[in-house]
Design an enzyme around this catalytic site. Sequence first.
Site, PDB file in Angstrom:
ATOM      1  N   GLU A 122       3.595  33.561  13.462  1.00 40.37           N
ATOM      2  CA  GLU A 122       4.955  34.092  13.281  1.00 40.37           C
ATOM      3  C   GLU A 122       5.990  33.147  13.889  1.00 40.37           C
ATOM      4  OE1 GLU A 122       5.472  36.341  11.213  1.00 40.37           O
ATOM      5  OE2 GLU A 122       3.371  36.922  11.044  1.00 40.37           O
ATOM      6  N   GLY A 131      17.256  47.904 -14.921  1.00 42.49           N
ATOM      7  CA  GLY A 131      17.416  47.254 -13.623  1.00 42.49           C
ATOM      8  C   GLY A 131      16.239  47.621 -12.741  1.00 42.49           C
ATOM      9  N   PRO A 132      16.180  47.027 -11.534  1.00 47.14           N
ATOM     10  CA  PRO A 132      15.037  47.262 -10.652  1.00 47.14           C
ATOM     11  C   PRO A 132      14.893  48.726 -10.237  1.00 47.14           C
ATOM     12  CG  PRO A 132      16.557  45.601  -9.751  1.00 47.14           C
ATOM     13  CD  PRO A 132      17.210  46.169 -10.954  1.00 47.14           C
ATOM     14  N   PRO A 133      13.716  49.102  -9.764  1.00 46.03           N
ATOM     15  CA  PRO A 133      13.491  50.492  -9.374  1.00 46.03           C
ATOM     16  C   PRO A 133      14.416  50.919  -8.231  1.00 46.03           C
ATOM     17  CG  PRO A 133      11.426  49.236  -9.319  1.00 46.03           C
ATOM     18  CD  PRO A 133      12.518  48.265  -9.574  1.00 46.03           C
ATOM     19  N   GLY A 134      14.748  52.195  -8.247  1.00 39.51           N
ATOM     20  CA  GLY A 134      15.480  52.784  -7.117  1.00 39.51           C
ATOM     21  C   GLY A 134      16.953  52.452  -7.052  1.00 39.51           C
ATOM     22  N   THR A 135      17.516  51.910  -8.142  1.00 37.66           N
ATOM     23  CA  THR A 135      18.926  51.517  -8.084  1.00 37.66           C
ATOM     24  C   THR A 135      19.861  52.632  -8.561  1.00 37.66           C
ATOM     25  OG1 THR A 135      18.452  50.342 -10.130  1.00 37.66           O
ATOM     26  CG2 THR A 135      18.704  49.011  -8.162  1.00 37.66           C
ATOM     27  N   GLY A 136      19.308  53.773  -8.940  1.00 35.33           N
ATOM     28  CA  GLY A 136      20.165  54.921  -9.255  1.00 35.33           C
ATOM     29  C   GLY A 136      20.296  55.229 -10.735  1.00 35.33           C
ATOM     30  N   THR A 196      18.347  57.140 -12.759  1.00 28.76           N
ATOM     31  CA  THR A 196      18.172  58.573 -13.018  1.00 28.76           C
ATOM     32  C   THR A 196      19.376  59.346 -12.498  1.00 28.76           C
ATOM     33  OG1 THR A 196      15.841  58.186 -12.627  1.00 28.76           O
ATOM     34  CG2 THR A 196      16.541  60.474 -12.703  1.00 28.76           C
TER      35      THR A 196
HETATM   36  P1  ATP Z   1      13.234  54.102 -11.004  1.00 27.07           P
HETATM   37  O1  ATP Z   1      13.537  52.920 -11.856  1.00 27.07           O
HETATM   38  O2  ATP Z   1      12.161  53.841  -9.994  1.00 27.07           O
HETATM   39  O3  ATP Z   1      13.016  55.382 -11.786  1.00 27.07           O
HETATM   40  P2  ATP Z   1      15.991  54.771 -10.484  1.00 27.07           P
HETATM   41  O4  ATP Z   1      16.812  53.553 -10.702  1.00 27.07           O
HETATM   42  O5  ATP Z   1      15.988  55.810 -11.564  1.00 27.07           O
HETATM   43  O6  ATP Z   1      14.519  54.361 -10.072  1.00 27.07           O
HETATM   44  P3  ATP Z   1      16.880  56.915  -8.843  1.00 27.07           P
HETATM   45  O7  ATP Z   1      15.683  57.768  -9.079  1.00 27.07           O
HETATM   46  O8  ATP Z   1      18.126  57.282  -9.546  1.00 27.07           O
HETATM   47  O9  ATP Z   1      16.497  55.402  -9.114  1.00 27.07           O
HETATM   48  O10 ATP Z   1      17.191  56.827  -7.285  1.00 27.07           O
HETATM   49  C1  ATP Z   1      16.299  57.312  -6.306  1.00 27.07           C
HETATM   50  C2  ATP Z   1      17.083  57.825  -5.117  1.00 27.07           C
HETATM   51  O11 ATP Z   1      17.756  56.746  -4.472  1.00 27.07           O
HETATM   52  C3  ATP Z   1      18.194  58.778  -5.503  1.00 27.07           C
HETATM   53  O12 ATP Z   1      17.737  60.098  -5.551  1.00 27.07           O
HETATM   54  C4  ATP Z   1      19.214  58.581  -4.385  1.00 27.07           C
HETATM   55  O13 ATP Z   1      18.844  59.335  -3.258  1.00 27.07           O
HETATM   56  C5  ATP Z   1      19.057  57.125  -4.026  1.00 27.07           C
HETATM   57  N1  ATP Z   1      20.037  56.247  -4.700  1.00 27.07           N
HETATM   58  C6  ATP Z   1      19.744  55.246  -5.566  1.00 27.07           C
HETATM   59  N2  ATP Z   1      20.863  54.627  -5.959  1.00 27.07           N
HETATM   60  C7  ATP Z   1      21.891  55.235  -5.344  1.00 27.07           C
HETATM   61  C8  ATP Z   1      23.317  55.055  -5.356  1.00 27.07           C
HETATM   62  N3  ATP Z   1      23.885  54.096  -6.092  1.00 27.07           N
HETATM   63  N4  ATP Z   1      24.072  55.868  -4.585  1.00 27.07           N
HETATM   64  C9  ATP Z   1      23.497  56.828  -3.837  1.00 27.07           C
HETATM   65  N5  ATP Z   1      22.172  57.055  -3.789  1.00 27.07           N
HETATM   66  C10 ATP Z   1      21.370  56.271  -4.519  1.00 27.07           C
END
Ligand code: ATP
Length: 508
Positions: free
Chosen positions: A315, A96-101, A103
Amino acid sequence: MIYAFLGSYDFSTWLQTWLPIIFMGLLVLLLYKALSTMRTKPQKLKATSAPKIGWEDIAGADEAKEELQEVVEFLRDPKRFQKLGATVPRGVLLHGPPGTGKTLLAKAVAHESGAQFYSQSAASFVEMFAGLGAARIRRLFSQARKHAPSIIFIDELDAVGGKRGMDISGEKDQTLNQLLVEMDGFGESQNVVVIAASNLLDKLDPALLRPGRFDRQILVTPAGVDGRRRILDVHTKNKPLHPSADLDAMARQTSGLSGADLANICNEAAIFCARRGGHSIAHADFETALERVIAGMATHRRLNDHERRVVAFHEAGHALCAELLPQVDPVHKISIVPRGRALGYTLNLPEEDRYLKTREELEAHMVMLLGGRAAERVIFGAVTTGASDDLKRVADVARAMVTEYAMSDTFFSLQISGDQLSDKLLRRRDDEIQVLADEAYQRALEIMVGYRKRLEALAERLLEREMLERRDIDELMEGAETPRPRHPVAHLGLAAMAPPGGADGPSL
Ligand code: ATP
């Protein structure tokens, strides 16, 4: 200088003597480096010493959590499954997209199951020397087996898991082959689960996704409005909130943003609050933080008066289209304060989460994107470089409409890739893309001409205040009617577009 030192030697003799020695020295240095990298242990986080991330720290990813709960139960009590002859997945791919949790989810599985957590980014397997990456993989798996129950987490799997045969050095292919061998070598009694994360599922080698390898694939997407609300709760748990802080409103305003973005907004809001000397985080802090996360940091660039006017009209042009076209998300804020790379921005926010877009919505979106360029053209008679990003986005939308979504009337494409199309069809496809973009620009120009007074009012107010919020826009747009939908769109010249008497209304 160097010749003086060499005395009677000439330079070529010097080279002949020293070059092999320098070369050997470099070789020894590189081999030493390679051996020391091979010896480096993968980062090992004992579940007990790992950051205590449990299910309660992850919000808005309920389906992924549900699926991973099975893995947790397997790691806790594998016999329960083995007695019934059940095979539990050995490899789970979170994509899934980056930063979605992703890890975060892997860490939570380790914490909830009490398993050892071995984490490694796949990018770190790719070494300068062929075979080193494979050696690292062997070492990682052997450690995990020795200390089972354990979880091996491989982040950015695409760094080694791309399709084989594309890697000239052979290093990536060797590393990937080793990963496949290790995964195939898991016996039923071995209590080890591999969790990998990737943003690019379709780039992965199909061999990775076969049964017995990463056969459990879990999509992790940005959360919906309820999920976002819960993520905001998680990240404000230990922060003092002012009664004005409206997290429901923040959740509504952040459609499409990832958990990482939301965590960032909460942190930025706390920083803004501290900077202004506040004791509790107010709604205004969250608004400022949202703006910063979406549009970047305010800069101190100074524009001359003419440039400022161009930016204001640009704008206002976007905002006018967004306000008049019901298929476009309403405008939340317009600003001509330079931020990041942008000299100004118009922030549209969806009223609800949407998963599908219609053709009309994509067309209207292109009109809105071209509204800035159209306003410059109509007001100043000249265009600037300010629309370059808008133009790229329009090209992307128009191309996707024709080649991916088959939304063109005359060119029904079944996602045939460019190299399978004849030259004639390729030309027709490109013509179609051009027609969609032309039509959008034409409609944007028509809106600017037909509603010129509103455009001027929006731009002048922006010049005066630098920023307009929803209530200012409501006031300035009061009574404006939506232009009639026009299909098929006629191609008109600029001169032909002015409504009789230059009225400010839906006379198009
Ligand atoms: P990437 O693909 O860039 O590695 P990722 O999907 O592994 O990203 P994480 O590293 O798990 O994303 O998330 C980064 C931070 O965003 C987490 O440390 C947390 O603070 C916050 N975060 C992301 N998703 C959630 C969630 N579902 N609930 C709470 N916090 C979240």
